[in-house]
Design an enzyme around this catalytic site. Structure first.
Site, PDB file in Angstrom:
ATOM      1  N   ASN A  55      26.894  54.983  11.957  1.00 59.80           N
ATOM      2  CA  ASN A  55      27.508  54.393  10.768  1.00 59.80           C
ATOM      3  C   ASN A  55      28.268  53.104  11.044  1.00 59.80           C
ATOM      4  O   ASN A  55      28.858  52.526  10.131  1.00 59.80           O
ATOM      5  CB  ASN A  55      28.455  55.410  10.106  1.00 59.80           C
ATOM      6  N   LYS A  56      28.267  52.641  12.290  1.00 63.35           N
ATOM      7  CA  LYS A  56      29.052  51.443  12.627  1.00 63.35           C
ATOM      8  C   LYS A  56      28.329  50.164  12.207  1.00 63.35           C
ATOM      9  O   LYS A  56      27.185  50.185  11.772  1.00 63.35           O
ATOM     10  CB  LYS A  56      29.369  51.435  14.123  1.00 63.35           C
TER      11      LYS A  56
END
Length: 380
Positions: free
Chosen positions: A188-189
């Protein structure tokens, strides 16, 4: 119904080139040319001599703490307003956490609260071994002030910049102010290798030492010979290939994240019951997630309403000092538990870099139509 996820992976389209090369050369096992290139790109981007890519951001923190000599019985100060992975590695090493409150200016570690905690620790004859500062949601804490305070007491700082790759403070990349900086490439970065992390630092020899520890501390002999405990913390050559392609578009992703924030602010900024996460005048955030506060306290059921409408939202971090597992740990605040107020009133909005302006307008409209967030009816 279309679903708007919080921060899904966004591939550049070139990742497969590096993956296929790894398969062609049979560099499937850990280490290989992709790892070397990925580490080089991260080091150059951040203006440091060396970088170690790891299996996770958590493992990078663990290595940094090990390099700084943290051991059983030591104390480690840490931002309270963060994910538990920021402090877990200190627990692995037998250290005791002390949590430091946030400030309203950055939502990061409050310099006044840190000074208060350090003075108390000095009076008790038990200064911390390390301070872990977290840069939240792609935004910088007041890092220069924090480094200055830590230096007065002779305490090294680790920057947990898991969410803040590419962000800056006074024109300098986050992760390069402290003794060590860490990044995360979780799915999710802002860029991802599916899973992974990186460790950078002021000393090239320290990163080389971390590289040794991350490879099971195998001595340089023609057989397996070990004099100390190491870890299996290296990133694979295949995943590093994804990282190379992702680094090539990092600045584009930052520009898009900042544009997403600006667009949300255009739609929601005039509502008096809403305020957005501030950006310190000296910093340039990557705006990993667009986050906001409501004047009204948020209920879990309110989050569920948006999720049911296909909009993935999340509350802000629940402070670590309020977590059951840390109920007996010390917490210091100079201004009255700011982090808990942020948690009670804050929410993250979908911020994926594939969002269109139309998507953002739909999400914003659903937020405005969800009157449980507001003290009055909102229409626009």
């Amino acid at each position: 119904m279309k679903k708007y996820l919080l921060s899904p992976p966004h591939m550049s389209g070139e990742e497969q080139i590096y993956i296929e090369q790894a398969f062609k050369d049979n560099w499937i096992a850990p280490l290989g040319p992709n790892v070397v290139e990925f580490e080089k790109k991260i080091a150059e981007y951040n203006g440091v001599e060396d970088c170690l890519v790891t299996s996770s951001g958590t493992s990078a923190i663990h290595l940094a703490l090990r390099l700084l000599g943290v051991t059983h019985g030591d104390t480690v100060f840490c931002s309270t307003f963060t994910f538990i992975a920021s402090i877990n590695p200190a627990i692995y090493l037998g250290a005791k956490p002390v949590f430091i409150d946030s400030d309203y200016e950055t939502w990061g570690m409050c310099p006044k609260s840190l000074e208060k905690a350090l003075q108390a620790a000095k009076n008790n004859g038990k200064l911390p071994k390390v301070i872990i500062v977290v840069h939240l949601y792609g935004q910088s804490a007041q890092i220069e002030d924090i480094i200055s305070i830590a230096s007065k007491y002779g305490i090294p700082v680790i920057e947990d910049a898991a969410e803040a790759l590419g962000a800056e403070y006074n024109g300098k990349k986050l992760g390069t102010f402290g003794e060590f900086g860490i990044f995360s490439f979780n799915g999710n970065k802002i860029i991802t290798t599916s899973g992974g992390g990186a460790l950078i630092g002021k000393s090239k020899s320290a990163i080389q030492r971390a590289r040794f520890l991350s490879s099971q501390a195998k001595e340089d002999k023609p057989y397996y010979y070990h004099k100390e405990i190491g870890y299996n913390y290296r990133l694979s050559n295949v995943l590093a290939g994804i990282g190379i392609a992702q680094m090539n578009v990092l600045d584009q992703r930052i520009a898009k994240k900042r544009d997403i924030f600006s667009t949300y602010k255009t739609y929601l900024g005039a509502i008096t019951d809403i305020s957005f996460m501030p950006e310190n005048i000296r910093s340039y955030g990557n705006r990993w997630l667009t986050t906001l506060l409501f004047s009204k306290e948020i209920k879990d059921s309110s989050i569920c309403i948006l999720n049911e409408r296909g909009i993935e939202t999340r509350r802000l971090w629940k402070p670590l000092h309020t977590q059951p597992i840390f109920k007996n740990c010390q917490f210091y605040s100079a201004t009255g538990d700011v982090s808990s107020i942020l948690y009670k009133h804050g929410m993250c909005l979908p911020s994926g870099t594939m969002l269109t302006n139309e998507d953002i307008s739909i999400i914003a409209r659903e937020v405005m139509n969800c009157n449980v967030f507001f003290n009055r009816s909102v229409s626009k």
